[in-house]
Enzyme design. Sequence first.
Site, PDB file in Angstrom:
ATOM      1  N   CYS A 190       0.824  -1.222   0.000  1.00 50.15           N
ATOM      2  CA  CYS A 190       0.000   0.000   0.000  1.00 50.15           C
ATOM      3  C   CYS A 190       0.852   1.263   0.000  1.00 50.15           C
ATOM      4  O   CYS A 190       0.326   2.367  -0.129  1.00 50.15           O
ATOM      5  CB  CYS A 190      -0.945   0.001   1.201  1.00 50.15           C
ATOM      6  SG  CYS A 190      -2.180  -1.294   1.090  1.00 50.15           S
ATOM      7  N   HIS A 233      -2.637   3.002  -5.628  1.00 47.46           N
ATOM      8  CA  HIS A 233      -3.449   1.895  -6.129  1.00 47.46           C
ATOM      9  C   HIS A 233      -4.901   2.252  -5.838  1.00 47.46           C
ATOM     10  O   HIS A 233      -5.172   3.222  -5.109  1.00 47.46           O
ATOM     11  CB  HIS A 233      -3.056   0.580  -5.426  1.00 47.46           C
ATOM     12  CG  HIS A 233      -3.236   0.644  -3.960  1.00 47.46           C
ATOM     13  ND1 HIS A 233      -2.284   1.158  -3.116  1.00 47.46           N
ATOM     14  CD2 HIS A 233      -4.284   0.315  -3.165  1.00 47.46           C
ATOM     15  CE1 HIS A 233      -2.723   1.120  -1.877  1.00 47.46           C
ATOM     16  NE2 HIS A 233      -3.951   0.616  -1.873  1.00 47.46           N
ATOM     17  N   GLU A 278     -13.367  -0.798   2.490  1.00 47.27           N
ATOM     18  CA  GLU A 278     -12.283  -0.623   1.525  1.00 47.27           C
ATOM     19  C   GLU A 278     -12.218  -1.837   0.598  1.00 47.27           C
ATOM     20  O   GLU A 278     -11.892  -1.724  -0.578  1.00 47.27           O
ATOM     21  CB  GLU A 278     -10.955  -0.444   2.255  1.00 47.27           C
ATOM     22  CG  GLU A 278      -9.873   0.132   1.381  1.00 47.27           C
ATOM     23  CD  GLU A 278      -8.698   0.609   2.208  1.00 47.27           C
ATOM     24  OE1 GLU A 278      -8.531   1.826   2.350  1.00 47.27           O
ATOM     25  OE2 GLU A 278      -7.964  -0.251   2.726  1.00 47.27           O
TER      26      GLU A 278
HETATM   27 NI    NI Z   1      -5.246   0.624  -0.305  1.00 42.51          NI
END
Ligand code: NI
Length: 137
Positions: free
Chosen positions: A35, A41, A126
Amino acid sequence: MAVVYLTRKAHFSAAHRLHSEKLDDKQNEKIYGLCNNPYGHGHNYELEITIKGEPDPVTGMVMDLKELKDIINKQVVDRMDHKHLNFDVDFMKGVVPTAENIAIAIWNRLKTEIKTGELYEVKVFETPRNFVVYRGE
Ligand code: NI
């Protein structure tokens, strides 16, 4: 008197990079892993916004769902959809765009906009498996 919790779902897609200015590059990579990739991303974020209140004795509604939808779109979706959260969203400036901080930012944007009933909960997915709940505490 009956208290009811009314939820509206919403969706936006956005890019982010998890990177803290308070850490050096090595620490950032260690903590955030993939991440922390430099160019970011994307995620397909799902929101569940819950309003708490008593149904109006005349209309039977806690809040007009059309009005809630319009507030969420104006305050959140229109501002975050297809944006890079680290660069394009003024109210995310200066915070690491984790799901936690996204939930807090969304709460702060919606809190004062809800005039009938009160904002009870902001839930940010998420991924289908990872989500955060914020209740203003
Ligand atoms: Ni992420």
